[in-house]
Design an enzyme around this catalytic site. Structure first.
Site, PDB file in Angstrom:
ATOM      1  CE  LYS A 131      22.508  -3.757  -2.556  1.00 17.01           C
ATOM      2  NZ  LYS A 131      22.687  -4.517  -1.615  1.00 17.01           N
TER       3      LYS A 131
ATOM      4  N   GLY B  79      12.091   1.912 -13.281  1.00 20.99           N
ATOM      5  CA  GLY B  79      10.599   2.367 -12.739  1.00 20.99           C
ATOM      6  C   GLY B  79      10.422   4.289 -12.818  1.00 20.99           C
TER       7      GLY B  79
ATOM      8  CB  THR C 218       7.837  -0.023 -11.494  1.00 20.83           C
ATOM      9  OG1 THR C 218       7.107  -0.303  -9.528  1.00 20.83           O
ATOM     10  CG2 THR C 218       6.568   1.048 -11.810  1.00 20.83           C
TER      11      THR C 218
ATOM     12  CG  ASP D  76       5.342  -0.334  -6.521  1.00 27.50           C
ATOM     13  OD1 ASP D  76       5.758  -1.505  -6.487  1.00 27.50           O
ATOM     14  OD2 ASP D  76       6.836   0.527  -6.855  1.00 27.50           O
TER      15      ASP D  76
ATOM     16  CD  GLU E 184       5.559  -1.299  -0.117  1.00 31.64           C
ATOM     17  OE1 GLU E 184       6.168  -2.911   0.685  1.00 31.64           O
ATOM     18  OE2 GLU E 184       6.002  -0.964  -1.337  1.00 31.64           O
TER      19      GLU E 184
HETATM   20  O1  F6P Z   1       8.783  -0.195  -6.311  1.00 32.06           O
HETATM   21  C1  F6P Z   1       9.012  -2.409  -6.572  1.00 32.06           C
HETATM   22  C2  F6P Z   1       8.706  -2.605  -4.677  1.00 32.06           C
HETATM   23  O2  F6P Z   1       8.755  -3.903  -5.184  1.00 32.06           O
HETATM   24  C3  F6P Z   1       8.246  -1.539  -4.112  1.00 32.06           C
HETATM   25  O3  F6P Z   1       6.882  -2.097  -4.021  1.00 32.06           O
HETATM   26  C4  F6P Z   1       8.868  -2.004  -2.431  1.00 32.06           C
HETATM   27  O4  F6P Z   1       7.980  -1.142  -1.816  1.00 32.06           O
HETATM   28  C5  F6P Z   1      10.073  -2.180  -2.365  1.00 32.06           C
HETATM   29  O5  F6P Z   1      10.437  -2.409  -4.476  1.00 32.06           O
HETATM   30  C6  F6P Z   1      11.050  -3.262  -2.142  1.00 32.06           C
HETATM   31  O6  F6P Z   1      12.182  -3.402  -2.581  1.00 32.06           O
HETATM   32  P1  F6P Z   1      13.339  -4.045  -2.128  1.00 32.06           P
HETATM   33  O7  F6P Z   1      13.450  -5.038  -3.514  1.00 32.06           O
HETATM   34  O8  F6P Z   1      14.376  -3.224  -2.161  1.00 32.06           O
HETATM   35  O9  F6P Z   1      13.531  -4.459  -0.985  1.00 32.06           O
END
Ligand code: F6P
Length: 361
Positions: free
Chosen positions: A79, A116, A140, A142, A238
């Site tokens: 945030k 990231g 990350t 991802d 996802e």
């Molecule tokens: O970017 C990392 C990640 O874990 C993504 O794979 C996922 O979509 C997102 O962050 C989840 O974010 P948060 O922790 O804000 O729920």
């Protein structure tokens, strides 16, 4: 002459291996260059807080434990975009000048930011604004940061997903079921593709390859009838779309849209089209935690050492990256203008197809 001081922060979502990177930066800076290292708390938030939240790091900070621990002991935040900071009253304020002032108040000579692709963009802009020498370290789960083959956290996340498939298979086999596993990865299908190959999936659906549910159903029928195996494993990213062409997203507490839940849509469709008993598991944040895998600890350590070396050479506004078994450094401008998706003509997709895995097309 006073000692050089560098700051380090972890920005954006956490993952396994961040502590290993902070440790490597600290060790290299102290042992290699006799510098001081300041750990900034909670990513960019630490520098816009009054007073700034930061602490001196030394080799004792780490003991033997942190190398092995997931998460980030410095804290992180998703945030903390100072250019568009949501205030408690809901107003959005530009707090970038406060970030720069916070940095200057610590008398730092440079900043190492572990983040990231989103964090790299923000930190790059902030450091340009404040004329702050900056080196980025990519992390990350991802694995979607451009110019690097691996980001810290990816391997651990894939291992968690493979372990989930290893656990789902015996129960799928016992009950003659189709097990759908939804994994994270945002707009890149790297986690799904790697985990699906390593975990023996029958179907892998990724955002880069549009899928047709009829093809998926046909694969399940083939497994049940042709191979006479009455269970199947399906891995879905996802960010894939539903048959109506929509992404399944939910607004978080800040109004930011997050993925999650498309696995249930796919599971319902499979059950409807094939009649197979189908169950769905959404792996979620389990992929972000746990003990960092060997490769995450190794690349985190290599990135940390090289990031400090770059700073010492006066080579800044760069990101360390893993390419061809080595750490190299790349221009941040190249990183922030690209996104690392799956190469649909590359080895991993070729391997999946060669194994007879259905990619939905
Ligand atoms: O970017 C990392 C990640 O874990 C993504 O794979 C996922 O979509 C997102 O962050 C989840 O974010 P948060 O922790 O804000 O729920």
């Amino acid at each position: 002459m006073s000692k050089k001081r560098i700051g380090i922060l972890t920005s954006g979502g956490d993952c396994a291996g961040l502590n290993a990177a902070i440790r490597a930066v600290t060790r290299r800076a102290i042992d290699g260059y006799d510098w001081e290292v300041v750990g900034i708390r909670n990513g960019t938030l630490g520098l816009i807080s009054e007073p700034v939240e930061a602490e001196i790091l030394d080799k004792q900070t780490f003991g033997g434990i942190l190398l092995r621990q997931g998460g980030t002991f410095l804290g992180a935040s998703t945030k903390g975009n100072p250019f568009a900071f949501k205030m408690p009253d809901g107003q959005v304020k530009d707090r970038s000048a406060e970030f720069v002032a916070g940095f200057k108040s610590l008398n730092l000579d440079g900043l190492i930011g572990i983040g990231g692709d989103g964090s790299m963009k923000i930190l790059n802009r902030l450091c340009e604004l404040g004329d702050i020498p900056f080196i980025g370290i990519p992390k990350t789960i991802d694995n979607d940061v451009a110019c690097t083959e691996f980001t810290i956290g990816f391997t651990t996340a894939v291992n968690v997903a493979v372990d989930a498939l290893d656990r789902l298979l015996p129960t799928a086999a016992s009950h003659h079921r189709v097990m759908v596993l939804e994994v994270m990865g945002r707009d890149a299908g790297h986690i799904a593709l790697h985990a699906g190959i390593a975990g023996g999936a029958d179907v892998i659906l990724v955002p880069e390859i549009p899928h047709d549910m009829e093809m998926v159903a046909e694969k399940i029928r083939q497994v049940y009838e042709g191979e006479q195996r009455t269970h199947a494993l399906v891995v879905v990213s996802e960010a894939i779309k539903t048959p109506e062409g929509k992404k399944v997203m939910h607004a978080n507490e800040e109004g930011k849209m997050n993925y999650g839940g498309v696995g249930h849509v796919i599971g319902d469709q499979i059950a409807q089209l094939t009649g197979a008993d189908t169950r769905v598991t959404v792996l979620g944040h389990l992929q972000r935690g746990g003990t960092p895998a060997m490769r995450d600890r190794v690349i985190a350590s290599a990135f940390g050492v090289s990031a400090v070396d770059l700073m010492a050479q006066g080579k800044t506004n760069r990101m360390v990256a893993w390419q061809h078994r080595e750490v190299v450094d790349v221009a941040l401008d190249d990183v922030v203008t690209r996104y690392n998706n799956i190469d649909v003509a590359g080895t991993m997709v070729h391997t999946a197809r060669g194994l007879g895995i259905c990619l939905g097309d």
